[in-house]
Design a protein around this motif. Structure first.
Motif, PDB file in Angstrom:
ATOM      1  N   LEU A  98      27.622  -2.613  31.691  1.00  0.00           N
ATOM      2  CA  LEU A  98      27.801  -1.612  30.633  1.00  0.00           C
ATOM      3  C   LEU A  98      27.750  -0.182  31.151  1.00  0.00           C
ATOM      4  O   LEU A  98      27.930   0.760  30.371  1.00  0.00           O
ATOM      5  N   LEU A  99      27.508  -0.001  32.442  1.00  0.00           N
ATOM      6  CA  LEU A  99      27.523   1.351  33.002  1.00  0.00           C
ATOM      7  C   LEU A  99      28.906   1.964  32.836  1.00  0.00           C
ATOM      8  O   LEU A  99      29.920   1.280  32.969  1.00  0.00           O
ATOM      9  N   TRP A 154      23.486 -10.812  24.674  1.00  0.00           N
ATOM     10  CA  TRP A 154      22.779  -9.569  24.956  1.00  0.00           C
ATOM     11  C   TRP A 154      23.421  -8.348  24.299  1.00  0.00           C
ATOM     12  O   TRP A 154      22.721  -7.406  23.944  1.00  0.00           O
ATOM     13  N   ILE A 155      24.751  -8.366  24.119  1.00  0.00           N
ATOM     14  CA  ILE A 155      25.437  -7.173  23.622  1.00  0.00           C
ATOM     15  C   ILE A 155      25.568  -7.177  22.106  1.00  0.00           C
ATOM     16  O   ILE A 155      25.314  -6.171  21.438  1.00  0.00           O
ATOM     17  N   THR A 179      24.394  -7.667  32.528  1.00  0.00           N
ATOM     18  CA  THR A 179      24.956  -6.972  31.373  1.00  0.00           C
ATOM     19  C   THR A 179      24.623  -5.493  31.414  1.00  0.00           C
ATOM     20  O   THR A 179      25.471  -4.639  31.113  1.00  0.00           O
ATOM     21  N   ARG A 180      23.386  -5.160  31.823  1.00  0.00           N
ATOM     22  CA  ARG A 180      23.006  -3.742  31.926  1.00  0.00           C
ATOM     23  C   ARG A 180      23.910  -3.016  32.921  1.00  0.00           C
ATOM     24  O   ARG A 180      24.320  -1.874  32.699  1.00  0.00           O
ATOM     25  N   VAL A 181      24.210  -3.677  34.039  1.00  0.00           N
ATOM     26  CA  VAL A 181      25.068  -3.064  35.057  1.00  0.00           C
ATOM     27  C   VAL A 181      26.510  -2.982  34.560  1.00  0.00           C
ATOM     28  O   VAL A 181      27.183  -1.958  34.713  1.00  0.00           O
ATOM     29  N   ARG A 219      33.008   0.147  32.824  1.00  0.00           N
ATOM     30  CA  ARG A 219      33.617  -0.252  31.562  1.00  0.00           C
ATOM     31  C   ARG A 219      35.133  -0.175  31.649  1.00  0.00           C
ATOM     32  O   ARG A 219      35.698   0.707  32.280  1.00  0.00           O
ATOM     33  N   SER A 228      21.658 -12.791  33.781  1.00  0.00           N
ATOM     34  CA  SER A 228      22.753 -12.296  32.940  1.00  0.00           C
ATOM     35  C   SER A 228      22.355 -11.044  32.175  1.00  0.00           C
ATOM     36  O   SER A 228      23.193 -10.176  31.898  1.00  0.00           O
ATOM     37  N   TYR A 229      21.070 -10.930  31.831  1.00  0.00           N
ATOM     38  CA  TYR A 229      20.603  -9.714  31.147  1.00  0.00           C
ATOM     39  C   TYR A 229      20.783  -8.497  32.046  1.00  0.00           C
ATOM     40  O   TYR A 229      21.335  -7.471  31.628  1.00  0.00           O
ATOM     41  N   PHE A 230      20.329  -8.599  33.286  1.00  0.00           N
ATOM     42  CA  PHE A 230      20.466  -7.470  34.207  1.00  0.00           C
ATOM     43  C   PHE A 230      21.934  -7.229  34.566  1.00  0.00           C
ATOM     44  O   PHE A 230      22.364  -6.079  34.743  1.00  0.00           O
ATOM     45  N   ARG A 247      26.818 -12.902  27.794  1.00  0.00           N
ATOM     46  CA  ARG A 247      27.087 -11.489  27.551  1.00  0.00           C
ATOM     47  C   ARG A 247      27.028 -11.171  26.055  1.00  0.00           C
ATOM     48  O   ARG A 247      26.456 -10.158  25.652  1.00  0.00           O
TER      49      ARG A 247
END
Length: 405
Positions: A167-168, A250-251, A163-165, A172, A159-161, A247
């Motif tokens: 948020l690109l 992490w955010i 979230t990184r994707v 969005r 889920s961390y990775f 999500r």
């Protein structure tokens, strides 16, 4: 309490997540005790994919994966099938009560592709690990299976990775201002709310009546359908979504939903432990690389797609078209895994042991180990939220001090 107050507080207004998730945990334990199986959905969705292939003349029932999970009967003659159908009916009824059903189209076409791809990755990962957010978190860990702990930890990493994707910039969602409704639209909306409420009551009554009729000839199926309705109402009214739990962690650093899920598992574990002591067999699965790889893929996929199994089910009933595609992708990904299982299943899963914590540490030891893990998870979530907020505050102070110069 008047009818209007009851209707507003319990049928229109959203429910607080914490008591709803704990209630779901208690119900999942009762479901296990009364039906002998566990609350899970992706296995049934995989069977739906198998039935679709059968319609095209293929024979997936001969595949190794379907020999494990079964492909007999139809969704309305299987315990898992009627439970899932009940969840859809319960979610739809609850959404109609609150006038929350409205066709909502994705604003950008790429959101459809995102839903399909993310859903497929999540479905593939869930079935590789033989679980999902329900079968691992809500039922696997409370059933004292080591594979569920591996899956849960890997899901957090995935889920961390994801979230990184997510948020690109190109993924969005657009933020658009919408003109407020004029006074002239209030009356039509009130009328629509009344009709939706009545329709929701009708859906609920029909679903319950069908469940009772089913119970008259097949008691276990009837119980499963009634539990499904209850699960569907719970997840829609409380908006229970594991994706948002990960999500948000992490955010924004918020862990309220994640902590509620931990407490729900704790409530479920003691109930399942009691049933196990009475002779009901828990579902223990392979603690191999499949659980870790599947968990990472699942965690990544649900965040990219924007919804987990529970999330896409109730949101699709609310008319959010994006989640229809998440569901399609989920079923497709699970079916692809079933097709590949005979190649990847033996080395990644079947060659590894099924570890039952109750058998490994003894009944009391297994229970204590499970609760120790849940307590540790709860404390880590509290620490993470405090550390996240403190770090953000420190960054804000540093940015302000730089701006002063």
């Amino acid at each position: 309490m008047t009818w209007s107050t009851f209707r507003h507080d319990y049928m229109v207004r959203f429910w607080a997540p914490l008591p709803a998730v704990i209630t779901a945990g208690v119900l999942s334990a009762l479901y296990f005790g009364l039906t002998g199986t566990f609350w899970a959905v992706t296995g049934e969705f995989t069977r739906w994919g198998g039935h679709a292939l059968q319609m095209f003349g293929l024979h997936p029932e001969e595949w190794g994966y379907f020999r494990i999970i079964g492909l007999h009967g139809t969704p309305w003659t299987r315990v898992d099938g009627v439970m899932v159908l009940g969840m859809f009916a319960g979610s739809l009824a609850a959404a109609l009560w609150a006038n929350n059903v409205k066709l909502r189209l994705p604003r950008r076409k790429r959101r459809i592709a995102q839903a399909l791809v993310g859903g497929a990755i999540a479905g593939f990962g869930a079935r590789l690990a033989m679980g999902c957010n329900l079968a691992a978190f809500f039922t696997g860990i409370p059933q004292f299976s080591l594979h569920a702990w591996l899956f849960a930890l890997a899901t957090i990493v995935g889920s961390y990775f994801g979230t990184r994707v997510a948020l690109l910039p190109f993924l969005r969602a657009d933020v658009r201002l919408v003109r407020a409704a004029s006074a002239g639209t209030v009356a039509p909306r009130a009328a629509l709310a009344r009709w939706q409420f009545r329709l929701g009551v009708a859906v609920f009554c029909v679903a319950v009546a069908a469940s009772l009729e089913l119970a008259s000839s097949a008691l276990k199926l009837g119980f499963a359908a009634l539990f499904g309705i209850a699960f569907g109402i719970l997840i829609e009214r409380a908006q229970i979504c594991f994706t948002s739990a990960f999500r948000d962690m992490w955010i924004t650093g918020r862990t309220a939903m994640a902590r509620a899920i931990v407490l729900g598992m704790a409530a479920s574990a003691i109930g399942i432990f009691s049933y196990v002591q009475l002779g009901v067999e828990p579902k223990i699965l392979w603690a191999g690389p499949n659980a870790i790889i599947g968990g990472v893929l699942f965690g990544f996929g649900i965040v990219v797609a924007g919804g987990c199994e529970t999330g896409w089910m109730y949101r699709s009933m609310e008319g959010q078209v994006h989640y229809w595609f998440v569901g399609i992708g989920n079923i497709a990904g699970a079916t692809v895994l079933a097709a590949l299982w005979d190649r990847i299943g033996p080395p990644l899963a079947l060659a590894w042991p099924k570890v039952n914590l109750l058998a490994t540490f003894g009944p009391l030891g297994g229970l204590l180990v499970t609760y120790a893990g849940l307590v540790l998870a709860f404390l880590l979530l509290l620490w993470w939220e405090k550390a996240f907020v403190a770090r953000r505050a420190q960054m804000a102070v540093q940015a302000e001090s730089k701006g002063a110069f």
